[in-house]
Design a protein around this motif. Structure first.
Motif, mmCIF file in Angstrom:
data_model
loop_
_atom_site.group_PDB
_atom_site.id
_atom_site.type_symbol
_atom_site.label_atom_id
_atom_site.label_comp_id
_atom_site.label_asym_id
_atom_site.label_seq_id
_atom_site.Cartn_x
_atom_site.Cartn_y
_atom_site.Cartn_z
ATOM 1 N N ARG A 104 11.970 61.086 -7.984
ATOM 2 C CA ARG A 104 11.267 60.735 -9.216
ATOM 3 C C ARG A 104 12.013 61.220 -10.465
ATOM 4 O O ARG A 104 11.396 61.689 -11.414
ATOM 5 C CB ARG A 104 9.855 61.294 -9.206
ATOM 6 N N VAL A 136 4.523 62.050 -14.000
ATOM 7 C CA VAL A 136 5.014 61.158 -12.954
ATOM 8 C C VAL A 136 6.134 61.835 -12.169
ATOM 9 O O VAL A 136 6.188 61.791 -10.940
ATOM 10 C CB VAL A 136 5.537 59.842 -13.572
ATOM 11 N N LEU A 172 9.412 52.700 -18.293
ATOM 12 C CA LEU A 172 9.579 53.987 -17.622
ATOM 13 C C LEU A 172 9.052 55.172 -18.433
ATOM 14 O O LEU A 172 8.743 56.214 -17.878
ATOM 15 C CB LEU A 172 11.062 54.207 -17.289
ATOM 16 N N ILE A 213 20.597 55.677 -7.350
ATOM 17 C CA ILE A 213 19.304 55.219 -7.848
ATOM 18 C C ILE A 213 18.202 55.492 -6.814
ATOM 19 O O ILE A 213 17.080 55.859 -7.158
ATOM 20 C CB ILE A 213 19.384 53.733 -8.257
ATOM 21 N N PHE A 214 18.540 55.340 -5.537
ATOM 22 C CA PHE A 214 17.497 55.571 -4.518
ATOM 23 C C PHE A 214 17.171 57.050 -4.383
ATOM 24 O O PHE A 214 16.010 57.420 -4.237
ATOM 25 C CB PHE A 214 17.918 54.962 -3.185
ATOM 26 N N VAL A 259 17.024 57.239 -13.295
ATOM 27 C CA VAL A 259 16.625 55.853 -13.024
ATOM 28 C C VAL A 259 16.814 55.005 -14.277
ATOM 29 O O VAL A 259 17.436 53.947 -14.258
ATOM 30 C CB VAL A 259 15.151 55.788 -12.550
ATOM 31 N N PRO A 294 3.806 54.722 -18.320
ATOM 32 C CA PRO A 294 3.215 55.729 -17.429
ATOM 33 C C PRO A 294 2.360 56.751 -18.178
ATOM 34 O O PRO A 294 1.670 57.548 -17.544
ATOM 35 C CB PRO A 294 4.436 56.425 -16.817
ATOM 36 N N LEU A 331 13.196 60.219 -13.370
ATOM 37 C CA LEU A 331 13.146 59.046 -14.247
ATOM 38 C C LEU A 331 14.325 58.977 -15.208
ATOM 39 O O LEU A 331 14.736 57.891 -15.627
ATOM 40 C CB LEU A 331 11.847 59.055 -15.062
ATOM 41 N N ILE A 337 14.947 57.795 -7.241
ATOM 42 C CA ILE A 337 13.566 57.338 -7.059
ATOM 43 C C ILE A 337 12.808 58.291 -6.158
ATOM 44 O O ILE A 337 11.679 58.695 -6.450
ATOM 45 C CB ILE A 337 13.523 55.923 -6.461
#
Lengths: 314, 550, 286
Positions: free
Chosen positions: A277, A37, A27, A270-271, A282, A31, A279, A274
């Protein structure tokens, strides 16, 4: 026994360390620029710079990793970019939903599966056994989230016995909270129970073919007595293995099921993270879940030694 | 004579296939009755029928009488009261006969609680006494131990303690020592005899080994294909066997292959290089650590072993399980690298040799293993199986020549060229061992290492395979390293013998000398423990004369 | 060896004695056929929305009705079969191609390499496919490839374990020792003796992982980590049907049944193959 436990514990610590490093690598290192990201390609340069300094991206990766895991040890998981609150607080709020749900499902599936498996094995070849086997065969094939949707349709939408989703929170009282977790737990537990019951049955049937069962019969024990006193405990050893493996499926299942019932657990967190974004969130939640799987594997290893004296001296 | 136990006209069929046909026997109180036969003769089935523990789908007809009451007509509940209480049973495999997750004390106490209604504490106390009774004193083996902490012999003692816990009238022992080493076998047999004598139990002893039965049993029945072919008082029966099968069995048990006269045709051994020369060979294994703080000592399986084998020499290597003989064999075959010492085959180190030298070295030493079932890849035809070692000759001989060699090797061992197209499962155990020998012969080796090559075979087949080994040696001047736990086999086939114990060779010499006049205490114990049919029968005859005499 | 007999009577007799296997194979063949046909033809295009046709019941024109966007359910189910099978199959392929060599090397070399590989295996086991998919999606964005990768990664240790276990149990068998005495090298022994004898195990495990892959793909697509529109997937269809539960429960029924039946078929096939191929069972019968 002590050597065995110490060995397993060392294994646990090492696995945890490598797992966190792996998550960090995927993670934050692979990237290239995690800030990019998180903000997307249209981000303003100054926003990017601000996030980079917040995440400490100017420092070498290994230092950031060290900070991160030492933070973990002291309960500091960083600050969520989107919510601007400590990740630890977010996780703490959500875990009171996910953990009870997972444990409830685990308990339920074990409590159903073991008696059913033993019963089927004791009736091997009879219609009761064939019936249970057919039922479990179907049970394994049912995706838990679809089963959850069916349960919602029958018990919430049609019969209106339970709420179709949402969670009142534990402060609303234990009963309403448990009621909200009931259907999700059943949806998670039954397909798991189907697998477990099959393993229990076949492992018990194997155990019943062992020589020590014949020895016990020659002592004058009845079939039933031999089954319960000698075969079941030996048969539990492979069942434990599957139980440990199933926990990782259960974690995944919990995350998915929370979506069906709109439960505010780690899965929802968590969703959302995501989609946004985030991170930082996450990373922490993934590590937490992976750590729980590793911990359960450790506990299963200890349980082995309790069931099987042969393992105690290694 | 009070008939304690009797079987009358017992027929057993499994799913319609007859297994036992009209079996009848009678055992008096205090009498030991031996039931002998080869595998598949139905002797174990007879025991299981007496216990009503026949496998699924089995049907028994006839009568099985215990003190005149028919066991076959009893309900399952009544049988449960009888099993362990009036009939106790000892099984063949002590390693698997005990429940691994319960202590031995619990397992012995279980029957006592069940049948004698003892309290748990009383039963445990009695279990302790029973362990003492079977020679497992408290200091050595506490009842709190688990089966995996015991050796095979100790486990068999526990099984015996369980079987005699409730002082049954009849003790059934089904191959009780087959899985044990010969010295342990002697101890277990004398324990069974002593218990049966003092407790005045009837004893049904089942064995494939004539010597064991002759040593133990007052009367004997010989079984074949589910039928008793003849029976009678032990010495009298063996002295005057009538049935052709019994005679053949007796002959096979005493079989000694015909030796070539004089030394086999070999070049003068003086001055020639030995085929195999081993110096100070050591092979050790790391052990799992018992403590966190220090590493465990390595286990030394082979400890500074030295010997030589010359062309045409047949050398035996005897020892009990775990003595290091199989490890030694694997090291000689290059399957395990030694930790110390040297191995030379035809003057070359097989582990260091490369290329053509390596192949020449490996060609010279081939192997025959014990298990006729595990020796072949089940997916390969016999032609391919036997041709495998010809890999060492690749590039040197043509495919046609390879085929010819395989056919030739098969003919050598008494099979035919047509067998090349068959799969291993189409052959019996004895035939498979012939195939294994053919595979070893195909490179035309100088030395064959045979690791327990006849141990898995019935006596009559064993005799044939031993003949084959002797015959091949006479024809080709082969040298053998013949590894076995069975002294009679080694005596039959070797000129020289080495006795191995605890990784070391403790005695070596001419086979006859070592076995007839052993010098090392271990060899003496080994030789004394091995049951010998002739001696046992002589003793039996003396006892019988005394009883029936004037 | 009923499987080897090629005569017609043999085949029929074989199917009769292995009913579960036959049923499983029939179901799998049907789903496979639907997936293959969908490559060249579906009754209706699935990427054209047609609001006037939405939420129709079963009819000759639409045997399974239409969804809330007016797409033909049968066509969607056929494409969904294709997605499921493609994802699960490639994931099994990844598991076999990476896992089996790893397992064989671990078994052959032993020692620290074996220990290390097996620890790595345990580590990967701690990452359920869903969590791998979460991480991959977090950095790459959603897509069917994520699902393949995540499930494939999870399959690697599964096959590595099966291959290692099988190879270890064969390694000490006398026919492998005999091959070594015959001077054959490690790779040759693996090719001639180990692989052919663990092929059964791998086929059975492959079937199981295939069915688990289909379940996992459905789960991932359901939570939006897998196939993205316009690609149809059974999991996505269930996701879209969820809000319509009260109104049109059949939208959630058909894709769910498709999953259950496919997985059931694969499991029946796997169990049947295991019974057929397991030499232990054969010996018990003999």
């Amino acid at each position: 026994m002590l050597v065995y436990a110490a060995k397993r514990f060392a294994g646990l610590a090492a696995t945890l360390l490598v797992a966190t490093a792996l998550v960090f690598l995927v993670l934050e290192v692979i990237p290239g620029d995690p800030a990019q990201v998180m903000l997307g390609i249209n981000a303003q340069e100054d926003t990017l710079a601000a996030l980079r300094s917040q995440m400490g991206l100017d420092r070498p990766a290994w230092l950031r990793y060290l900070d991160w895991i030492t933070g973990f040890a002291s309960g500091d998981l960083g600050t969520s970019y989107t919510y601007s609150v400590p990740v630890a607080d977010l996780v703490a709020a959500r875990i009171t939903v996910s953990l009870p749900l997972a444990l409830l499902a685990l308990a339920l599936s074990t409590l159903i599966a073991i008696p059913v498996g033993v019963y089927a094995a004791s009736k091997r070849g009879h219609w009761q056994d064939s019936g249970i086997m057919a039922l479990t065969q179907v049970g394994i094939a049912i995706p838990n989230f679809w089963f959850a949707m069916l349960l919602v349709f029958v018990f919430a939408v049609t019969l209106r016995l339970v709420p179709s989703g949402g969670f009142p929170g534990w402060e609303a009282g234990i009963w309403p909270a448990l009621k909200a977790l009931m259907l999700p737990a059943v949806a998670l537990a039954l397909p798991q129970a189907a697998i477990l019951a099959r393993v229990m049955r076949s492992s018990l049937i194997d155990a019943l073919h062992e020589d020590y069962v014949r020895t016990a019969r020659a002592k004058g024990l009845t079939r039933t007595a031999v089954l319960w006193r000698h075969a079941v405990r030996n048969a539990l050893i492979p069942v434990l293995t599957i139980l440990g493996l199933q926990f990782s499926f259960l974690i995944a299942g919990t995350i998915i099921i929370e979506n069906v019932f709109y439960l505010p657990g780690l899965g929802r967190l968590i969703f959302q993270a995501i989609t946004q974004r985030d991170l930082i969130v996450v990373k922490s939640v993934v590590v937490l879940l992976v750590a729980s799987v590793i911990l359960v594997t450790f506990l299963v290893d200890l349980a082995y030694a309790l069931v099987d004296p042969r393992l105690r001296r290694h | 004579m009070s008939g304690l136990f009797a079987i009358e006209g017992l027929d057993v069929a499994i799913h319609g296939t007859p297994i036992l046909k009209g079996v009848s026997l009678e055992i008096a109180r205090g009498e030991t009755f031996g039931l002998v036969g080869e595998s598949g003769s139905g002797k174990s089935m007879t025991a299981l029928a007496a216990m009503q523990l026949l496998p699924h789908g089995a049907q028994a007809r006839g009568r099985i009488l215990l003190d005149g009451a028919d066991v076959l007509s009893l309900s399952e509940a009544a049988m449960c009261r009888l099993r362990g209480r009036r009939i106790g049973m000892v099984f063949q495999e002590p390693m698997t006969a005990l429940n691994p997750v319960k202590t031995i004390g619990e397992q012995i106490a279980e029957g006592l609680v069940l049948h004698l209604r003892l309290s748990r504490a009383d039963a445990m106390e009695r279990a302790r006494q029973l362990l003492d009774r079977v020679g497992l004193t408290r200091a050595k083996v506490a009842p709190e131990r688990f089966p995996h902490q015991l050796s095979g012999g100790q486990r068999q003692r526990v099984v015996i303690a369980m079987a005699i816990a409730c002082r049954p009238d009849l003790l059934i022992a089904d191959e009780p020592t087959t899985a044990l080493d010969v010295t342990i076998q002697a101890q277990i047999l004398s324990l069974i005899r002593e218990i049966a004598d003092t407790e005045k139990m009837g004893c049904l002893l089942i064995s494939h080994d004539l010597a064991v039965v002759a040593e133990m049993a007052d009367r004997v029945a010989i079984m074949k294909d589910g039928e008793i072919v003849e029976s009678g008082r032990t010495a009298a029966l063996f002295a005057n066997l009538q049935h052709p099968y019994s005679k053949a069995l007796m002959a096979a048990s005493n079989h000694v292959p015909k030796r070539p006269k004089g030394p086999p045709r070999t070049p003068a051994s003086h001055g020639t290089l030995p085929i195999l020369s081993v110096r100070e060979l050591v092979r050790s294994y790391p052990q799992p650590r018992r403590s966190i703080f220090r590493a465990a000592e390595p286990f030394i399986a082979v400890d500074k072993v030295s010997f030589e084998i010359r062309a045409g020499q047949s050398v035996g290597l005897v020892g009990e399980s775990g003595c290091g003989k199989s490890t030694l064999a694997r090291a000689l075959l290059g399957l395990e690298a030694p930790n110390g010492g040297t191995i030379e085959v035809l003057g070359q180190d097989p582990n260091a040799a490369r290329g053509a030298t390596r192949e020449a070295v490996h060609r010279a030493v081939q192997v025959v293993f014990q298990d006729p079932y595990g020796s072949f890849n089940p997916r390969h035809r016999i032609g391919r199986v036997v041709a495998e070692p010809l890999h060492l000759l690749r590039g040197e001989i043509s495919a046609r020549e390879m085929r010819e060699r395989v056919a030739e090797a098969l003919v050598e061992v008494g099979l035919s060229e047509a067998d090349m197209a068959k799969y291993p499962h189409e052959f019996s155990g004895g035939q498979r061992q012939r195939v294994a020998i053919a595979r070893a012969l195909v490179t035309r080796p100088k030395l064959i290492v045979a690791d327990e090559p006849v141990s898995a075979l019935d006596v009559s087949i064993r005799a044939q395979i031993l003949d084959l080994f002797a015959d091949l040696r006479a024809r080709h001047g082969l040298a053998y390293l013949f590894i076995s736990h069975d002294l009679s086999v080694v005596r039959a086939i070797t000129d020289d013998v080495m006795v191995m114990n605890g990784g070391k060779i403790v005695e070596r010499g001419k086979t006859a000398r070592v076995f007839d006049h052993p010098r090392h205490p271990y060899t003496r114990m080994l030789v004394a423990a091995a049951p010998r049919l002739a001696d046992a029968l002589a003793i039996r005859a003396a006892i019988e004369d005394e009883r029936t005499g004037p | 060896m009923a499987g080897r007999s090629s005569t017609r009577a043999g085949t029929i007799g074989f199917l009769r004695t292995h009913k579960a296997l036959a049923l499983g194979m029939a179901i799998v063949a049907l789903v496979l056929a639907a997936a293959l046909v969908s490559l060249v033809w579906t009754p209706y295009p699935i990427d054209v929305l047609s609001v006037p046709d939405r939420l129709q019941g079963s009819s000759l024109a639409h045997p399974f009705g239409t969804d809330q966007f007016g797409r033909d359910m049968l066509s969607m189910l056929m494409v969904g079969a294709r997605t499921s099978i493609a994802v699960a199959l490639v994931a099994v392929g990844i598991g076999i191609l990476v896992g089996v060599p790893l397992g064989l090397v671990a078994a052959a070399r032993g020692g620290w390499l074996d220990e290390g590989l097996m620890r790595a295996n345990d580590l990967v086991f701690a990452f359920p496919a869903l969590l791998s998919a979460v991480m991959i999606t977090a950095i790459l964005g959603p897509g069917a490839v994520n699902a393949i990768l995540a499930i494939g990664i999870f399959n690697i240790p599964v096959f590595a374990r099966v291959a290692r276990g099988g190879a270890l149990s064969l390694k000490s068998r006398e026919f492998v020792l005999a091959a070594r005495v015959a001077g054959k090298g490690e790779i040759r022994i693996i090719a001639e003796h180990i692989l052919p004898n663990i092929a059964n195990l791998l086929i059975v495990q492959g079937t199981i992982q295939f069915s688990l892959g289909i379940l996992a793909e459905a789960g991932l697509s359901y939570v939006g980590l897998g196939a993205q529109p316009p690609l149809a997937s059974w999991g996505r269809m269930l996701n879209e049907a969820q809000t319509m539960m009260a109104l049109a429960p059949s939208l959630a029924l058909y894709p769910g049944l498709a999953i259950v039946i496919t997985v059931l078929g694969l499991n029946l096939m796997g169990d049947g193959l295991r019974d057929l191929l397991d030499p232990r069972l054969k010996r018990r019968v003999a």
